[in-house]
Design a protein around this motif. Sequence first.
Motif, short mmCIF file in Angstrom:
data_model
loop_
_atom_site.label_atom_id
_atom_site.label_comp_id
_atom_site.label_asym_id
_atom_site.label_seq_id
_atom_site.Cartn_x
_atom_site.Cartn_y
_atom_site.Cartn_z
N ASN A 90 -23.89 7.44 -7.34
CA ASN A 90 -24.56 7.23 -6.04
C ASN A 90 -23.98 6.03 -5.32
OD1 ASN A 90 -26.37 9.38 -6.58
ND2 ASN A 90 -27.68 8.01 -7.80
N LEU A 91 -22.68 5.84 -5.45
CA LEU A 91 -22.03 4.68 -4.87
C LEU A 91 -21.94 4.79 -3.35
CD1 LEU A 91 -19.07 4.22 -7.40
CD2 LEU A 91 -21.17 2.89 -7.27
N LYS A 92 -22.23 3.68 -2.71
CA LYS A 92 -22.02 3.54 -1.27
C LYS A 92 -20.98 2.47 -1.03
CE LYS A 92 -26.71 5.06 -0.12
NZ LYS A 92 -27.97 4.76 0.61
N ASN A 93 -20.68 2.21 0.24
CA ASN A 93 -19.61 1.26 0.54
C ASN A 93 -19.92 -0.13 0.01
OD1 ASN A 93 -19.71 3.33 3.05
ND2 ASN A 93 -17.63 2.79 2.51
N THR A 117 -18.77 6.34 3.08
CA THR A 117 -18.56 6.75 4.47
C THR A 117 -17.27 6.18 5.04
OG1 THR A 117 -19.90 4.90 5.24
CG2 THR A 117 -21.02 7.02 4.87
N GLU A 118 -16.62 5.30 4.31
CA GLU A 118 -15.35 4.73 4.75
C GLU A 118 -14.53 4.32 3.54
OE1 GLU A 118 -16.59 1.53 7.22
OE2 GLU A 118 -16.90 0.15 5.54
N ILE A 119 -13.27 4.03 3.79
CA ILE A 119 -12.38 3.61 2.71
C ILE A 119 -12.84 2.26 2.18
CG2 ILE A 119 -10.00 3.00 2.15
CD1 ILE A 119 -10.34 5.93 2.64
N PRO A 120 -12.91 2.05 0.85
CA PRO A 120 -13.31 0.74 0.31
C PRO A 120 -12.49 -0.39 0.88
CG PRO A 120 -13.21 2.35 -1.44
CD PRO A 120 -12.66 3.02 -0.22
N ARG A 121 -13.16 -1.46 1.22
CA ARG A 121 -12.50 -2.61 1.84
C ARG A 121 -11.53 -3.28 0.85
NH1 ARG A 121 -16.47 -7.01 4.24
NH2 ARG A 121 -16.77 -7.32 1.99
N SER A 138 -18.03 11.17 2.41
CA SER A 138 -18.27 11.40 3.84
C SER A 138 -17.37 10.50 4.69
CB SER A 138 -19.75 11.14 4.18
OG SER A 138 -20.59 11.99 3.43
N ILE A 139 -16.15 10.30 4.24
CA ILE A 139 -15.21 9.42 4.93
C ILE A 139 -14.68 10.14 6.17
CG2 ILE A 139 -13.05 8.15 4.70
CD1 ILE A 139 -13.58 8.07 1.68
N ASP A 140 -14.78 9.49 7.33
CA ASP A 140 -14.35 10.11 8.58
C ASP A 140 -13.12 9.46 9.19
OD1 ASP A 140 -16.91 8.54 10.69
OD2 ASP A 140 -15.45 7.73 9.28
N ASN A 141 -12.62 8.40 8.59
CA ASN A 141 -11.48 7.72 9.19
C ASN A 141 -10.71 6.99 8.10
OD1 ASN A 141 -9.77 6.67 11.22
ND2 ASN A 141 -10.90 4.74 11.15
N ILE A 142 -9.38 6.94 8.26
CA ILE A 142 -8.52 6.21 7.34
C ILE A 142 -7.83 5.10 8.14
CG2 ILE A 142 -6.54 6.32 5.79
CD1 ILE A 142 -7.20 9.18 5.25
N PRO A 143 -8.02 3.84 7.79
CA PRO A 143 -7.38 2.76 8.55
C PRO A 143 -5.86 2.81 8.40
CG PRO A 143 -8.46 1.91 6.57
CD PRO A 143 -8.87 3.34 6.70
N ASN A 144 -5.18 2.35 9.43
CA ASN A 144 -3.72 2.41 9.44
C ASN A 144 -3.09 1.55 8.36
OD1 ASN A 144 -3.77 4.15 11.61
ND2 ASN A 144 -3.61 2.52 13.13
N GLN A 145 -3.74 0.43 7.99
CA GLN A 145 -3.12 -0.48 7.04
C GLN A 145 -3.25 -0.02 5.60
OE1 GLN A 145 -5.77 -1.11 8.86
NE2 GLN A 145 -7.41 -2.09 7.68
N LEU A 146 -3.98 1.09 5.33
CA LEU A 146 -4.22 1.50 3.94
C LEU A 146 -2.92 1.81 3.21
CD1 LEU A 146 -6.12 2.27 1.64
CD2 LEU A 146 -6.23 4.58 2.60
N PHE A 147 -2.03 2.56 3.84
CA PHE A 147 -0.84 3.03 3.14
C PHE A 147 0.38 2.14 3.36
CE2 PHE A 147 -2.94 6.58 1.59
CZ PHE A 147 -3.62 7.23 2.60
N ILE A 148 0.17 0.94 3.87
CA ILE A 148 1.30 0.03 4.04
C ILE A 148 1.78 -0.50 2.70
CG2 ILE A 148 1.98 -2.21 5.00
CD1 ILE A 148 0.26 -1.64 7.40
N ASN A 149 0.81 -0.83 1.82
CA ASN A 149 1.17 -1.37 0.50
C ASN A 149 1.10 -0.35 -0.62
OD1 ASN A 149 1.55 -3.95 1.60
ND2 ASN A 149 -0.63 -4.47 1.35
N LEU A 150 0.36 0.74 -0.43
CA LEU A 150 0.20 1.73 -1.51
C LEU A 150 1.37 2.72 -1.53
CD1 LEU A 150 -3.62 2.54 -1.19
CD2 LEU A 150 -2.50 0.70 -2.44
N THR A 151 2.58 2.18 -1.55
CA THR A 151 3.77 3.04 -1.46
C THR A 151 4.15 3.68 -2.78
OG1 THR A 151 5.13 1.06 -1.79
CG2 THR A 151 4.70 1.75 0.48
N ASP A 152 3.50 3.27 -3.89
CA ASP A 152 3.83 3.84 -5.20
C ASP A 152 2.89 4.97 -5.59
OD1 ASP A 152 4.75 0.63 -6.59
OD2 ASP A 152 5.95 2.13 -5.54
#
Length: 924
Positions: A90-93, A117-121, A138-152
């Motif tokens: 039952n995890l929330k943000n 409801t959103e990507i974990p901070r 129920s995530i409705d948006n992905i921030p642009n900076q998420l995949f800047i460092n997760l390149t692996d």
Amino acid sequence: MAATGVLPFIRGVDLSGNDFKGGYFPEHVKSMTSLRWLKLNRTGLCYLPEELSSLQKLEHLSVSHNSLTTLHGELSSLPNLRAVVARANNLKNSGVPDDIFQLDDLSVLDLSYNQLTEIPRDLENSRNMLVLNLSHNSIDNIPNQLFINLTDLLYLDLSDNTLDSLPPQMRRLVHLQTLILNNNPLMHAQLRQLPAMVALQTLHLRNTQRTQNNMPTSLEGLTNLADVDLSCNDLSRVPECLYSLTNLKRLNLSSNQISELSLCIDQWTKLETLNLSRNQLTSLPSAICKLSKLKKLYVNSNKMDFDGLPSGVGKLSNLVEFMAANNNLELVPEGLCRCGKLKKLVLNKNRLVTLPEAIHFLTALEVLDVRENPNLVMPPKPVDRTAEWYNIDFSLQNQLRLAGASPATVAAAGGGNSPRDHMARKMRLRRRKDSAQDDQAKQVLKGMSDVAQEKNKSIEENGDLKYSDLKTKRWDKNLEKPQLDYSEFFMEDVGHIPGVAVWQIENFIPIQVDEAFHGKFYEADCYIVLKTFLDDNGALNWHIYYWIGQEATLDKKAGSAIHAVNLRNYLGAECRTIREEMGDESEEFTAVFNNEISYIEGGTTSGFYSVEDTQYPTRLYRVYGKKNIRLESVPLKASSLDPRFVFLLDTGLEIFVWRGGNATLGGTTKARLFAEKINKNERKSKAEITTLMQNHEPPEFWEVLGGQPEEIKKHVPDDFTPVRPKLYKVGLGLGYLELPQINYKLSVEHKDKLKLDVVPEQRLVIFLCQINAVLLKFSSKKKNGIMVSTKILSSTTDFSIDYNKKCFLSSKSVLIDLSFCLRCSNEKGYFAVSEKCSDFCQDDLADDDIMLLDNGKEVYMWVGTQTSQVEIKLSLKACQVYIQHMRSKDAEHPRKLRLVRKGNEPHCFSRCFHAWSAFKTAPA
């Protein structure tokens, strides 16, 4: 608790299915200091226990299917934590702590089936993340900076959320292998990031509102993509970008609006599963019969009738399942009964009248579903098996007669509106069509005959014609020859750029060979080689070769010659077409491949008959090492497995990468790379690579290893050192064969490590091993009892030095002032240099040996009368190495090399020997 003494050494604990709602968490868990994985699935936890803070070596934590509302607490204090699996809670943000993303080793995070409801901070700070699962939230948006460092990232699952777009930074995921976006309203996503994900293997876009307008124009760079799911979308036809995916194995296009298929589907040569159910198809193209590896074909709930299934469907020799339920089929082609591996045939809810009688010969068939076909009459099993596959009469009357219908029913089959009447009309139309073709053929023959009569008449009227004019020309000489189209075999830009292109003849057709395989020819194949170059005037010129393998079949030989001429015609130039045969290639041909041509046993299947497949030995390898990963061959049995390592099982055309329960992910990745190299370099990219986890192995894996063991135990010692390989050089000595072992890497073992440059003999050994690939044997004895022995025997690579701290080798003066003699000989089958005792005498100078004498000023090379040229050359190099070394040790007394023949010894040489006698002469 009696067992508390051993608790600290436990590596993992599974406490799933317990009830910790009352807070009675086992307190002894905190004493398990070596605990690496802990499973608390389905335990009713509402918060993380405090005992986790003492588990400093914990790497894997699974708390799935609980009632957790927060992960705050002890996770950030676990420095070795690698994986956190908290799905179905039952995890929330607010319940996801930011500090866990500061853990250096965190690589697996599963927060699926929660209430996010959103990507974990601060998730973008977890730079080493490899597996990320955020599905069913129920995530409705992905921030642009998420995949800047997760390149692996290797695995990303964002399915079952409310995403309507994807960030452009996703194109940075060049290592991503699995991308799952099912059940998201991605109406505005154009998926322009996909072509940049070159490592992608699995792509699932089920129910994402895909249309023809929001699919990428090309996916040519995704050469590894094997699994694509585009079901439950709004596609009116197969997207063009899919036809370039030649390595596809599974394709799901069900529940769309596809009404027809292109002939380009024959490019999916590796396709094994094709799902086209719930579309608007009325027929399948004949090109589908070229998918020779197809195992499962689903076309349920379409609009296909008898003409919708191609008659060549019998070419799908590997077909196991065929489902065509809920269509308009009145009959299935007889060719379907040639699919000998067919196990499941589903044809319910159709309009079947009968089935081919060959249906009785599908011996592997396990499921036959023909329900809800009200007019179906099953055919009896034929008595004569000679007509099992051929000459089957598909007329309605004949099928009814075979089914046991009455003569009146057979006679009445010519009219009416029943399905049987409909089929009868089709049969009559076919006969009319055939008769119309016969009439046209008769008219053509009549026209040809009239033309020939008119020419004969004109020749009779003109009696003064020459004899050459009286020859009757063939009728087709006056016809305009059509321009042949070779674009089906050769690309448009072929021959436009300087370089080399190679084609392999397969089933009468030239197939272009990848550049990595240029110069590698299969013995049972034929090839076409095009060399494009610029001549002296700067214009393009070509040389065309067609190479014939020694074991090639007649169809391949003829096909290579024919298509070589076709290629010359396609280029439209007068270029040479040269025949090359295996083992007798011209220098000009070998120069095309830089004189590096290799032959490989086997070849592709002949167009007439089959070439025997190459037999690959089955081997099992253990992957070890941290920085430099290596393979060690181990016995082919289940007891060789160790849960701490990754193993590679090579069965030929199927390679398994087995990962033990305690093995690292890095070792698995490196093993996968080894398997890819083996597949590309040795299997021509035809092998299938499967990654297996411990306790999830298929039966065929254990079948190769002789059965599944009760337990996979740790047995490889911690101080394991692999067996060193041995290298031998084969050479011809004086009347016998030399087989010296090359000690390509020497190791010195003693109490105080001795530097190699201190001992001149070892410098001599190393140099000779590197330059001459020989083995030396030294032995030295001194009068004072000091023993020095340095050995490299032909049967071992051990290199040991036994020495005393008082050894003369530690002093320069002994080597400078004391004369000593070395004996060179190959009498034992390998070249050996041994030091004679200090009290050497004239009798030690044997006629079949070479002696090296050092008196402190000069080095004499004494040559006997019966020595071989091999000994002389090797001894000369040994002298040069020794002199060079002594110059570096004692620059004030440089030595010179002098050659001495037996019987002509100078005084400066003979005075070094005890009791030298002038009366000793060399024998005649």
